[in-house]
Design an enzyme around this catalytic site. Structure first.
Site, mmCIF file in Angstrom:
data_model
loop_
_atom_site.group_PDB
_atom_site.id
_atom_site.type_symbol
_atom_site.label_atom_id
_atom_site.label_comp_id
_atom_site.label_asym_id
_atom_site.label_seq_id
_atom_site.Cartn_x
_atom_site.Cartn_y
_atom_site.Cartn_z
ATOM 1 N N SER A 111 0.672 -1.249 -0.125
ATOM 2 C CA SER A 111 0.187 0.013 -0.084
ATOM 3 C C SER A 111 0.664 1.275 0.063
ATOM 4 O O SER A 111 1.906 1.220 0.629
ATOM 5 C CB SER A 111 -0.830 0.101 1.231
ATOM 6 O OG SER A 111 -1.437 1.206 1.545
ATOM 7 N N TYR A 134 -2.518 5.555 -4.411
ATOM 8 C CA TYR A 134 -3.895 6.411 -4.399
ATOM 9 C C TYR A 134 -3.658 7.517 -5.235
ATOM 10 O O TYR A 134 -2.326 8.100 -5.471
ATOM 11 C CB TYR A 134 -4.193 6.754 -3.294
ATOM 12 C CG TYR A 134 -5.070 5.481 -2.197
ATOM 13 C CD1 TYR A 134 -6.105 5.055 -2.590
ATOM 14 C CD2 TYR A 134 -4.335 5.050 -1.019
ATOM 15 C CE1 TYR A 134 -6.841 4.404 -1.883
ATOM 16 C CE2 TYR A 134 -5.028 4.293 -0.291
ATOM 17 C CZ TYR A 134 -6.100 3.691 -0.850
ATOM 18 O OH TYR A 134 -7.036 2.616 -0.145
ATOM 19 N N THR A 159 -5.802 2.303 -6.963
ATOM 20 C CA THR A 159 -7.087 1.872 -6.656
ATOM 21 C C THR A 159 -8.191 3.115 -6.895
ATOM 22 O O THR A 159 -7.967 4.435 -6.643
ATOM 23 C CB THR A 159 -6.852 1.931 -5.256
ATOM 24 O OG1 THR A 159 -5.871 0.913 -4.569
ATOM 25 C CG2 THR A 159 -8.285 1.574 -4.026
ATOM 26 N N LYS A 232 -7.778 -1.049 -9.429
ATOM 27 C CA LYS A 232 -8.411 -1.999 -8.243
ATOM 28 C C LYS A 232 -9.814 -1.152 -7.881
ATOM 29 O O LYS A 232 -9.673 -0.048 -7.576
ATOM 30 C CB LYS A 232 -7.370 -2.089 -6.986
ATOM 31 C CG LYS A 232 -7.985 -2.815 -5.951
ATOM 32 C CD LYS A 232 -6.845 -2.944 -4.905
ATOM 33 C CE LYS A 232 -7.369 -3.513 -3.775
ATOM 34 N NZ LYS A 232 -7.861 -2.700 -2.808
ATOM 35 N N HIS A 256 -13.355 -3.068 -2.033
ATOM 36 C CA HIS A 256 -12.598 -2.651 -1.167
ATOM 37 C C HIS A 256 -12.860 -3.359 0.417
ATOM 38 O O HIS A 256 -13.066 -2.749 1.475
ATOM 39 C CB HIS A 256 -12.474 -1.060 -0.813
ATOM 40 C CG HIS A 256 -11.454 -0.499 -0.526
ATOM 41 N ND1 HIS A 256 -10.809 0.428 -1.364
ATOM 42 C CD2 HIS A 256 -10.847 -0.028 0.755
ATOM 43 C CE1 HIS A 256 -9.806 0.902 -0.859
ATOM 44 N NE2 HIS A 256 -9.768 0.539 0.499
#
Ligand SMILES: Cc1cc2nc3c(=O)[nH]c(=O)nc-3n(C[C@H](O)[C@H](O)[C@H](O)COP(=O)(O)O)c2cc1C
Length: 365
Positions: A111, A134, A159, A232, A256
């Site tokens: 992440s 992100y 994402t 994603k 998610h």
């Protein structure tokens, strides 16, 4: 007498043990869901509704679960999902998780909100080869993609389903906040600072909407990033053509884990329609609700090339650090092998659509 700690023997046991160890606010952040938790619950219950049709007395000698995902050889089609802030569960945080994924021949998506610098994670857990982004604006996102490339990552996940936070009641009620001392060394930039709202101004539509990404941004990133990009959070078959046109290298079916928009269908109910739309050869990964090896079998039968594991990895990390994560992944691997043997599937390629029966209510295709 062995000195090794007694570890739980099932993922459910890991969940119980993890919840016992954590305070209410931390558990609310890591294990909670959005709204009334309907989507998170549906992820689990819809998977359980997919029934397996076993075929007996088939030859399975020499079979196995090895596969190649995005150019990476894996011992099993199991990848650790990107999950934020793992040092709150164990001092070694994402380093422990990456070491465990590597020990088990599984993949890992790191992440952006990792507490350990991406370079250190790669050094300790070389199987962590995918970096999750992100959107942080074009320049900052591309700079992070370049840094991930330099660190040896081989693919990027963008994402797309969480441009704003979901409504997470439990977290709000428990007062959960990241401690100010918790590091986020991969965040390319501080989140944009907005002036205080005035009058009836809308925080979402008049502020945040101006920094939210669109398909044009995805296409721009796919063109400029040095690595293949996989969005994603794809749930609608109508988004598949958009993301293929944007130049994506694959996609991840995901809601998610029900942490963002409650009321969304389960991710397993969207998977067959998305595979059908994406075509047979386009990489399709899946997450949401995998708690047993039999769930991995179900997802592969409905079109997934590999699955991402979310919360169970965190249960393992909270209970036993790298050893706990490694054991959780091992249990899933072993259960997948047992399921394949009992269903008469020698290889992952033998796990086809006709191995399962799908309930009414899945998205039509
Ligand atoms: C505590 C927590 C943090 C997460 N952080 C991220 C993140 O930083 N980026 C991301 O793309 N997804 C994030 N996710 C979502 C997971 O990648 C994954 O989609 C989801 O957990 C899968 O569902 P499961 O937990 O039922 O396996 C997070 C999930 C959890 C539980």
């Amino acid at each position: 007498m062995s000195d090794s700690p007694t570890l739980p023997t099932t993922l459910r046991g890991y969940e119980r043990a993890a919840r016992e160890r954590l305070d209410q606010a931390t558990a609310a952040y890591f294990f909670g869901a959005a709204g009334d938790g309907q989507t998170a619950q549906r992820n689990l219950s819809d998977l359980a509704e997919v029934q397996i049709f076993p075929r007996h007395l088939r030859e399975i000698k020499g079979g196995g679960t090895r596969c190649t995902m995005l150019g990476q050889n894996l011992d099993a089609p199991i990848i650790v999902a990107p999950m934020a802030a793992q040092q709150l569960l164990h001092s070694q945080g994402e380093t422990a998780t990456a070491a465990a994924a590597t020990a088990q021949g599984c993949g890992m998506v790191l992440s952006t909100q990792s507490n350990v610098p991406m370079e250190n994670v790669r050094a300790e857990g070389p199987n962590a080869r995918t970096f999750q982004l992100y959107w942080q604006g074009r320049d900052a996102t591309l700079a992070l993609a370049q840094r991930a490339t330099d660190a040896g990552f081989q693919s990027l996940v963008l994402t797309v389903d969480a441009p704003v936070n979901g409504v997470r009641d439990e977290e709000i009620a428990s007062g959960f906040q990241f401690p100010a001392s918790l590091p986020f060394p991969n965040l390319a930039a501080q989140p944009p600072q907005f002036a205080p709202l005035t009058g009836t101004e809308s925080a979402i539509f008049e502020r945040i909407a101006y920094v939210m990404p669109t398909w044009d941004d995805v296409a721009w990133l796919c063109r400029h990033a040095p690595l293949p990009v996989l969005p994603k959070g794809i749930m609608h078959p109508g988004d598949v053509a958009l993301e293929q046109d944007a130049g994506a290298a694959g996609l991840i079916v995901s809601n998610h884990g029900g942490r963002v928009l409650d009321g969304v269908p389960s991710s397993i109910s969207a998977l067959p329609a998305i595979r059908q739309t994406a075509g047979a050869d386009f990489p399709v990964l899946f997450d949401g609700g995998i708690r047993r090896g039999v769930d991995i079998f179900r997802a592969i039968a409905l079109g997934a090339d590999a699955v991402l594991i979310g919360r169970p990895v965190l249960f393992g990390l909270a209970v036993g650090g790298a050893l706990g994560v490694s054991h959780v992944l091992r249990l899933l691997r072993d259960e997948l092998e047992i399921t394949m043997a009992l269903a008469g599937c020698r290889t992952l390629g033998d796990i086809t659509r006709d191995c399962v029966r799908v309930p009414d209510g899945f998205i039509p295709y």
